[in-house]
Design an enzyme around this catalytic site. Structure first.
Site, short mmCIF file in Angstrom:
data_model
loop_
_atom_site.label_atom_id
_atom_site.label_comp_id
_atom_site.label_asym_id
_atom_site.label_seq_id
_atom_site.Cartn_x
_atom_site.Cartn_y
_atom_site.Cartn_z
CG MET A 21 0.17 28.69 106.00
SD MET A 21 -0.73 28.16 104.52
CE MET A 21 -2.37 28.85 104.86
CB CYS A 103 8.29 27.44 112.09
SG CYS A 103 8.99 28.40 110.72
N GLY A 216 -0.53 17.52 104.28
CA GLY A 216 -0.97 16.74 103.13
C GLY A 216 -2.46 16.58 102.97
N GLY A 236 -3.49 23.83 105.21
CA GLY A 236 -2.67 24.98 104.85
C GLY A 236 -2.89 25.43 103.43
#
Length: 345
Positions: A21, A103, A216, A236
């Site tokens: 991230m 990304c 999710g 994440g």
């Protein structure tokens, strides 16, 4: 490093991973995460192949040996350049090189890599083959299930099958499409619907290739449901905003004790690292910004966060700021415990 890898050998190396991230999974966050879990596989922020070849390598690639197992995520689309960058990463001691094919930011679109590569499966395969020929490390790909108007099943299966033919060691699939036009990177994390069954179908089609799933996932029931079908999960925001969550990873998913019994003890163990980095000239706030989500839901979490937010940014702030924040946490916890005792007596 060796001890950690040996102790997880009966599991897929990708059983539980923290997603790469940007501006979040820097080396300070990763050390703190490792103090919460020995076995979580950590990923760097994405670094472009051009930056590695031409930039300040120590700044871009340096990491603490304590972070193993750790993977470097590469951004790029030139096979020869990626191979050269992968060699440099291998020399730095990383455990894996991962190619970003997911990304959707403007930066990667302008550079024609990231999620744009979902439209270029042959090029992605060439990139994988070039990196595999250059380094002995696992080479993996993190992708989406498609972009824009692509048919997800056709797009995902084509890129996966070509990567497998090129020698890829594992696939990590973010189970959403990416919309390159019309949605921001943040919206791309939430708005396109998740399609877990499609990733499960990919695993049935490619049973011998490790496949991890991303998107999710934020609780252990969800992790286990995916691990019943797939080889790994990649988490994440849930792993970033509440690092305390990671304390349970080793015991629940690996059958092993965590490094420390709770996040408070992990923060105490983090203090020598903070002192070392401050001695190298870093600002305390650049380190403690990753700690603001600790102790979520526990009495004292707000006081801990407020103290760090207020004092870590001051000129000359040192490790005593973190120690004082822990004192604030403990005081609030004691007040809460006394209140509960009085209420139940």
């Amino acid at each position: 490093m060796t001890d950690s890898l040996e102790r997880t050998s009966k599991y897929s190396p990708w059983r539980f991973c923290i997603a790469p991230m940007m501006e979040w999974t820097d080396r300070h966050y990763r050390v703190l995460a490792r103090l919460h879990s020995r076995h979580t596989r950590l990923y760097t922020e994405m670094v472009t192949s051009a930056a590695i070849i031409h930039g300040d390598r120590d700044r871009l690639l340096g990491f603490d040996a304590f972070e193993h197992p750790i993977a470097l995520q590469l951004g790029g689309s030139d096979p020869r350049e990626l191979a050269r960058a992968a060699q440099i990463c291998a020399d730095y001691g990383y455990d894996e090189v991962n190619l970003n094919v997911g990304c959707p930011s403007d930066r990667v679109q302008n550079g024609a890599f990231g999620a744009c590569l979902m439209r270029e499966p042959d090029l992605v395969a060439d990139c994988v083959a070039a990196m595999k020929a250059a380094i002995p490390l696992p080479v993996t790909v993190k992708c989406r299930i498609g972009v824009d108007d692509q048919d997800p099943r056709a797009a995902l299966f084509e890129i996966a099958e070509k990567c497998v033919a090129a020698g890829v060691d594992a696939l990590v699939v973010h189970a959403r499409k990416a919309w390159l036009k019309g949605l921001s990177p943040r919206e791309n994390r939430d708005i396109p619907p998740l399609d877990y069954p499609l990733v499960h179908a990919l695993k049935r089609a490619l049973p011998h290739i490790p496949i991890a799933i991303n998107g999710g996932l934020d609780n252990f029931d969800a992790y286990q449901a995916q691990l019943d079908v797939l080889d790994g999960v990649m988490v994440g925001r849930a792993a970033y905003h509440d690092l305390s969550h990671l304390i349970d990873v080793d015991e629940t998913l690996f059958g092993a004790a965590p490094p420390y019994e709770n996040s408070r003890a992990a923060v105490e163990a983090y203090l020598p690292y903070i002192e070392r980095k401050l001695g190298e000239g870093l600002r305390l706030a650049d380190i403690t910004r990753h700690m603001l989500g600790l102790f979520a839901g526990r009495p004292g979490a707000r006081a801990f966060r407020r103290h760090l937010s207020t004092h870590a940014v001051l000129r000359g702030a040192g490790p005593e700021v973190v120690r004082d924040a822990l004192v604030e946490l403990d005081r609030a916890w004691e007040r809460s415990s006394q209140f509960v005792t009085e209420e139940t007596s």
